[in-house]
Design an enzyme around this catalytic site. Structure first.
Site, PDB file in Angstrom:
ATOM      1  N   ARG A   8       0.865  -1.180   0.000  1.00  0.00           N
ATOM      2  CA  ARG A   8       0.000   0.000   0.000  1.00  0.00           C
ATOM      3  C   ARG A   8       0.901   1.230   0.000  1.00  0.00           C
ATOM      4  O   ARG A   8       2.085   1.157   0.377  1.00  0.00           O
ATOM      5  CB  ARG A   8      -0.864   0.021   1.265  1.00  0.00           C
ATOM      6  CG  ARG A   8      -1.962  -1.005   1.236  1.00  0.00           C
ATOM      7  CD  ARG A   8      -2.680  -1.084   2.570  1.00  0.00           C
ATOM      8  NE  ARG A   8      -3.486   0.094   2.859  1.00  0.00           N
ATOM      9  CZ  ARG A   8      -4.131   0.282   4.010  1.00  0.00           C
ATOM     10  NH1 ARG A   8      -4.057  -0.630   4.971  1.00  0.00           N
ATOM     11  NH2 ARG A   8      -4.847   1.366   4.207  1.00  0.00           N
ATOM     12  N   HIS A   9       0.348   2.370  -0.370  1.00  0.00           N
ATOM     13  CA  HIS A   9       1.047   3.652  -0.230  1.00  0.00           C
ATOM     14  C   HIS A   9       1.379   3.876   1.247  1.00  0.00           C
ATOM     15  O   HIS A   9       0.762   3.262   2.130  1.00  0.00           O
ATOM     16  CB  HIS A   9       0.130   4.765  -0.729  1.00  0.00           C
ATOM     17  CG  HIS A   9      -1.199   4.722  -0.036  1.00  0.00           C
ATOM     18  ND1 HIS A   9      -1.404   5.268   1.210  1.00  0.00           N
ATOM     19  CD2 HIS A   9      -2.374   4.133  -0.392  1.00  0.00           C
ATOM     20  CE1 HIS A   9      -2.646   5.040   1.579  1.00  0.00           C
ATOM     21  NE2 HIS A   9      -3.270   4.356   0.621  1.00  0.00           N
ATOM     22  N   ASN A  15      -5.718   8.894   5.803  1.00  0.00           N
ATOM     23  CA  ASN A  15      -5.646   7.745   6.721  1.00  0.00           C
ATOM     24  C   ASN A  15      -5.639   8.242   8.159  1.00  0.00           C
ATOM     25  O   ASN A  15      -6.314   7.695   9.027  1.00  0.00           O
ATOM     26  CB  ASN A  15      -4.360   6.917   6.518  1.00  0.00           C
ATOM     27  CG  ASN A  15      -4.340   6.121   5.227  1.00  0.00           C
ATOM     28  OD1 ASN A  15      -3.280   5.900   4.641  1.00  0.00           O
ATOM     29  ND2 ASN A  15      -5.495   5.671   4.795  1.00  0.00           N
ATOM     30  N   ARG A  85      -0.985   9.803  -3.157  1.00  0.00           N
ATOM     31  CA  ARG A  85      -0.327   9.032  -2.097  1.00  0.00           C
ATOM     32  C   ARG A  85       0.474   7.853  -2.635  1.00  0.00           C
ATOM     33  O   ARG A  85       1.463   7.441  -2.037  1.00  0.00           O
ATOM     34  CB  ARG A  85      -1.354   8.580  -1.050  1.00  0.00           C
ATOM     35  CG  ARG A  85      -2.568   7.807  -1.562  1.00  0.00           C
ATOM     36  CD  ARG A  85      -3.627   7.796  -0.481  1.00  0.00           C
ATOM     37  NE  ARG A  85      -4.802   6.973  -0.737  1.00  0.00           N
ATOM     38  CZ  ARG A  85      -5.851   7.338  -1.480  1.00  0.00           C
ATOM     39  NH1 ARG A  85      -5.854   8.496  -2.099  1.00  0.00           N
ATOM     40  NH2 ARG A  85      -6.891   6.524  -1.607  1.00  0.00           N
ATOM     41  N   GLU A 106      -7.673   3.478  -5.960  1.00  0.00           N
ATOM     42  CA  GLU A 106      -8.477   2.871  -4.895  1.00  0.00           C
ATOM     43  C   GLU A 106      -9.933   2.719  -5.321  1.00  0.00           C
ATOM     44  O   GLU A 106     -10.412   3.453  -6.207  1.00  0.00           O
ATOM     45  CB  GLU A 106      -8.363   3.729  -3.617  1.00  0.00           C
ATOM     46  CG  GLU A 106      -9.107   3.196  -2.392  1.00  0.00           C
ATOM     47  CD  GLU A 106      -8.769   1.755  -1.995  1.00  0.00           C
ATOM     48  OE1 GLU A 106      -8.905   0.836  -2.832  1.00  0.00           O
ATOM     49  OE2 GLU A 106      -8.402   1.554  -0.823  1.00  0.00           O
ATOM     50  N   HIS A 172      -3.430   0.439  -3.296  1.00  0.00           N
ATOM     51  CA  HIS A 172      -4.352   0.768  -2.203  1.00  0.00           C
ATOM     52  C   HIS A 172      -4.973  -0.501  -1.646  1.00  0.00           C
ATOM     53  O   HIS A 172      -5.020  -1.531  -2.327  1.00  0.00           O
ATOM     54  CB  HIS A 172      -5.437   1.706  -2.736  1.00  0.00           C
ATOM     55  CG  HIS A 172      -4.869   2.902  -3.414  1.00  0.00           C
ATOM     56  ND1 HIS A 172      -4.685   4.100  -2.775  1.00  0.00           N
ATOM     57  CD2 HIS A 172      -4.390   3.069  -4.678  1.00  0.00           C
ATOM     58  CE1 HIS A 172      -4.135   4.961  -3.622  1.00  0.00           C
ATOM     59  NE2 HIS A 172      -3.949   4.360  -4.786  1.00  0.00           N
TER      60      HIS A 172
HETATM   61  O1  G3H Z   1     -10.903   3.548   1.293  1.00  0.00           O
HETATM   62  C1  G3H Z   1     -11.034   2.372   1.033  1.00  0.00           C
HETATM   63  C2  G3H Z   1     -10.431   1.297   1.811  1.00  0.00           C
HETATM   64  O2  G3H Z   1      -9.096   1.089   1.528  1.00  0.00           O
HETATM   65  C3  G3H Z   1     -11.198   0.060   1.554  1.00  0.00           C
HETATM   66  O3  G3H Z   1     -11.407  -0.502   2.769  1.00  0.00           O
HETATM   67  O4  G3H Z   1     -13.233  -1.871   1.780  1.00  0.00           O
HETATM   68  O5  G3H Z   1     -12.422  -2.253   4.130  1.00  0.00           O
HETATM   69  O6  G3H Z   1     -13.784  -0.208   3.546  1.00  0.00           O
HETATM   70  P1  G3H Z   1     -12.787  -1.237   3.070  1.00  0.00           P
END
Ligand code: G3H
Length: 220
Positions: A8-9, A15, A85, A106, A172
């Site tokens: 990941r970044h 975050n 990012r 993402e 992401h």
């Molecule tokens: O912003 C998106 C997240 O990296 C995805 O996480 O699918 O668990 O909400 P999630």
């Protein structure tokens, strides 16, 4: 077998604020990770670099375009998304070609982009609940589902499999869950909850003996 490195970044400002989506830059910790990642890659891939560029030189008598295509296939590459990012995390890495893929962006959180999970729960409880019930198939209004992400990764996966040299993918959480599930052959239903922690490199080697995985946690 050549390694595929997934990360990941580095930690982003979004975050830190707990916000979904967005296009923020890196926090101090994220910037530190970008530097640690660069030196990790420099050391980890130093030996692969000589091996991978020497191969295409024996193919000099091929037609020019085919030669170039083959040559590129044997170059170690850094792939990022088109988001800040991800690009900033790759920034300190020098000496390797970098390619930006929109398909590595993402998951698009649509009307929830920029919100925290708490805000989604309070202001859009029905969306929050539907997602909780079926995270794989739930599509954010005006955004994407995990199934949509899997579909748009098809071209990335085809290219990844054509490459003959190591590839470093800086992307992401949701996208890496999908890529990882494909590479490590994990069941679809498990995919939206696979752990892809920040500041950790997942190294995948695909050989005749199957898939081997190593994780390097560079910092907390
Ligand atoms: O912003 C998106 C997240 O990296 C995805 O996480 O699918 O668990 O909400 P999630």
């Amino acid at each position: 077998p050549r390694p595929i490195l997934l990360t990941r970044h580095g930690e982003s400002l979004d975050n830190v604020r707990g916000q979904i989506g967005g296009d923020s830059s890196l926090s101090e910790a994220g910037l530190l990770y970008s530097r640690k990642l660069a030196s990790f890659i420099e050391k980890r891939l130093a030996s692969e670099r000589t091996a991978s560029v020497s191969v295409p030189f024996v193919t000099c008598n091929l037609e020019r375009n085919i030669f170039i295509e083959l040559f590129v296939r044997y170059l170690i590459q850094i792939w990022t998304s088109t988001l800040q990012r991800s690009i900033l995390t790759a920034h300190p890495i020098i000496g390797f070609p970098k390619i930006q893929w929109r398909a590595l962006d993402e998951i698009n959180a649509g009307i929830c982009d920029g919100m925290t999970y708490d805000e989604v729960k309070k202001s859009k409880p029905e969306e929050y609940e539907s997602r909780g019930k079926d995270k794989l198939r739930y599509r954010y209004p005006r955004g994407e589902s995990y199934l949509d992400v899997i579909q748009r990764l098809e071209t990335v996966i085809i290219e990844l499999e054509r490459q003959r040299a190591p590839v470093v993918v800086i992307s992401h959480q949701a996208v890496l869950r999908a890529l990882y599930a494909y590479l490590a052959d994990r069941p679809l239903e498990e995919l939206p909850n696979i752990e892809i922690p920040l500041h950790t490199i997942i190294e995948i080697q695909m050989g005749v003996a199957g898939v081997q995985e190593k994780r390097y946690k560079l910092m907390d």
